[in-house]
Design a protein around this motif. Structure first.
Motif, PDB file in Angstrom:
ATOM      1  N   HIS A   1       3.168   9.036 -12.522  1.00 23.09           N
ATOM      2  CA  HIS A   1       2.110   8.076 -12.866  1.00 23.09           C
ATOM      3  C   HIS A   1       2.563   6.641 -12.631  1.00 23.09           C
ATOM      4  O   HIS A   1       1.845   5.841 -12.044  1.00 23.09           O
ATOM      5  CB  HIS A   1       1.696   8.253 -14.339  1.00 23.09           C
ATOM      6  CG  HIS A   1       0.754   9.388 -14.552  1.00 23.09           C
ATOM      7  ND1 HIS A   1       0.792  10.191 -15.668  1.00 23.09           N
ATOM      8  CD2 HIS A   1      -0.259   9.864 -13.783  1.00 23.09           C
ATOM      9  CE1 HIS A   1      -0.164  11.107 -15.579  1.00 23.09           C
ATOM     10  NE2 HIS A   1      -0.804  10.933 -14.445  1.00 23.09           N
ATOM     11  N   LEU A   2       3.758   6.349 -13.101  1.00 30.84           N
ATOM     12  CA  LEU A   2       4.265   4.983 -12.957  1.00 30.84           C
ATOM     13  C   LEU A   2       4.442   4.622 -11.487  1.00 30.84           C
ATOM     14  O   LEU A   2       4.083   3.517 -11.065  1.00 30.84           O
ATOM     15  CB  LEU A   2       5.612   4.847 -13.674  1.00 30.84           C
ATOM     16  CG  LEU A   2       5.518   4.634 -15.173  1.00 30.84           C
ATOM     17  CD1 LEU A   2       6.898   4.764 -15.809  1.00 30.84           C
ATOM     18  CD2 LEU A   2       4.926   3.240 -15.462  1.00 30.84           C
ATOM     19  N   SER A   3       4.990   5.550 -10.727  1.00 32.54           N
ATOM     20  CA  SER A   3       5.229   5.282  -9.318  1.00 32.54           C
ATOM     21  C   SER A   3       3.908   5.005  -8.606  1.00 32.54           C
ATOM     22  O   SER A   3       3.808   4.056  -7.814  1.00 32.54           O
ATOM     23  CB  SER A   3       5.964   6.472  -8.702  1.00 32.54           C
ATOM     24  OG  SER A   3       5.993   6.347  -7.306  1.00 32.54           O
ATOM     25  N   ASN A   4       2.878   5.795  -8.913  1.00 30.22           N
ATOM     26  CA  ASN A   4       1.568   5.557  -8.299  1.00 30.22           C
ATOM     27  C   ASN A   4       0.985   4.212  -8.707  1.00 30.22           C
ATOM     28  O   ASN A   4       0.300   3.559  -7.921  1.00 30.22           O
ATOM     29  CB  ASN A   4       0.585   6.666  -8.688  1.00 30.22           C
ATOM     30  CG  ASN A   4       0.916   7.965  -7.988  1.00 30.22           C
ATOM     31  OD1 ASN A   4       1.536   7.963  -6.921  1.00 30.22           O
ATOM     32  ND2 ASN A   4       0.522   9.085  -8.577  1.00 30.22           N
ATOM     33  N   ALA A   5       1.248   3.818  -9.957  1.00 28.42           N
ATOM     34  CA  ALA A   5       0.690   2.558 -10.440  1.00 28.42           C
ATOM     35  C   ALA A   5       1.435   1.357  -9.862  1.00 28.42           C
ATOM     36  O   ALA A   5       0.838   0.315  -9.588  1.00 28.42           O
ATOM     37  CB  ALA A   5       0.741   2.523 -11.971  1.00 28.42           C
ATOM     38  N   LEU A   6       2.735   1.503  -9.674  1.00 26.98           N
ATOM     39  CA  LEU A   6       3.562   0.344  -9.311  1.00 26.98           C
ATOM     40  C   LEU A   6       3.790   0.191  -7.806  1.00 26.98           C
ATOM     41  O   LEU A   6       3.829  -0.920  -7.289  1.00 26.98           O
ATOM     42  CB  LEU A   6       4.938   0.447  -9.983  1.00 26.98           C
ATOM     43  CG  LEU A   6       5.002   0.364 -11.506  1.00 26.98           C
ATOM     44  CD1 LEU A   6       6.409   0.734 -11.992  1.00 26.98           C
ATOM     45  CD2 LEU A   6       4.643  -1.047 -11.973  1.00 26.98           C
TER      46      LEU A   6
END
Lengths: 198, 198
Positions: B141-146
């Motif tokens: 999730h974080l990787s997709n967001a960042l």
């Protein structure tokens, strides 16, 4: 994404809140209270000083009573504290898709092991995030760099850990002597603001 | 405080770098190379796209040769990879007081257990920080967001994991067939920029 952080006003739960906020989560700090003693006040104050939204979630009084029974039987707090902690996480999982607390790499209690984490995440359809990547030295350095921290002896008024309500209940049931034997006063670090505001 | 992050250009090591930077560390991304193949290029590119300083530290060639021997004997990579990883952390510990990598909560290899971490920190007088508080779902999730992430089959040119130089050496010693049996091509996620720049 909204993240609910189990919050006590201490260094650990303050640091995980800061990390999650910096990663873009909408962070809300949550203190669970079982209705025996308003021990959420210190956490609410710390949260307000840091500028986070703070919520108090009401826990089922019987859960704390059961934990207190366990602790009195055991003569030590670990199992009872773990019960309360797990319950608090489950409660937060009703309202948030990301559930978080300040458990560090070198914490022993309260702590979920890897299987408990997997089960907690799967049963509740949530992600669980804690400070498992950091040890106490790093936490202390970060806390000193980020926060204005007050070191003081724990009291009924300056601490929002489960132990306050648990001690309150043990005192009522068995007397203060046992309560303070199981949960002695100790020096605590409470976050009372950002360091840059000192 | 300066933090050296063992860096591959993947999601995990990119996220720990972002976390440390947001906490105020002076972050430098470090890729260890043993001189057999310039597999640091993908990591250097990812680092540059994210705006971090990137360094290549030269590892002792014999360390990689020993790991390759272990891997050929074992028929699987885990023990050899762990050796290389531990060596890379020790190397970084010469230059930084905070040593970090992208190991997640649910990673199995490479990974230091709690005793190895304690020993590593004490012997080198450093703090070790990783992603032990986060599971793979949160990382994704974080990787997709960042990040802007490129999904592609691993090749000699687009990957900076240890496996590239190890595979190169196994190919030279035992032939490509064994090298690709032990380290099959797989789909990888490489960070190629910030998401807001897409």
């Amino acid at each position: 994404m909204k993240a609910g952080v189990l919050y006590s006003g201490g260094k650990d739960s303050s640091i995980i809140a800061v990390i999650l906020k910096s990663l873009g989560y909408q962070v809300e700090l949550v203190t669970v209270n079982f209705g025996f003693y308003p021990s959420w006040k210190a956490a609410a104050e710390s949260s307000s000083k840091l500028g986070f939204k703070h919520r108090i979630l009401k826990g089922e009084p019987d859960v704390l009573k059961d934990a207190v029974k366990t602790i009195i039987n055991d003569g030590f707090p670990n199992n009872g504290i773990n019960k309360v902690h797990t319950y608090a996480l489950e409660l937060i999982a009703n309202d948030y898709s990301v559930v978080s607390d300040g458990t560090r790499r070198d914490d022993k209690v309260p702590k979920l092991d890897l299987n408990q984490i997997r089960s907690f995440e799967d049963r509740n359809g949530v992600e669980y995030i804690n400070l498992g990547g950091l040890g106490h030295k790093s936490i202390n350095h970060l806390s000193n760099a980020l926060f204005h921290v007050k070191k003081e002896l724990t009291s009924m008024e300056n601490n929002s850990d489960y132990e306050i309500e648990i001690r309150f209940l043990i005192s009522k049931l068995e007397g203060e002597e046992l309560a303070f034997k199981i949960f002695p006063e100790h020096l605590q670090s409470r976050v009372i603001g950002w360091r840059e505001n000192e």
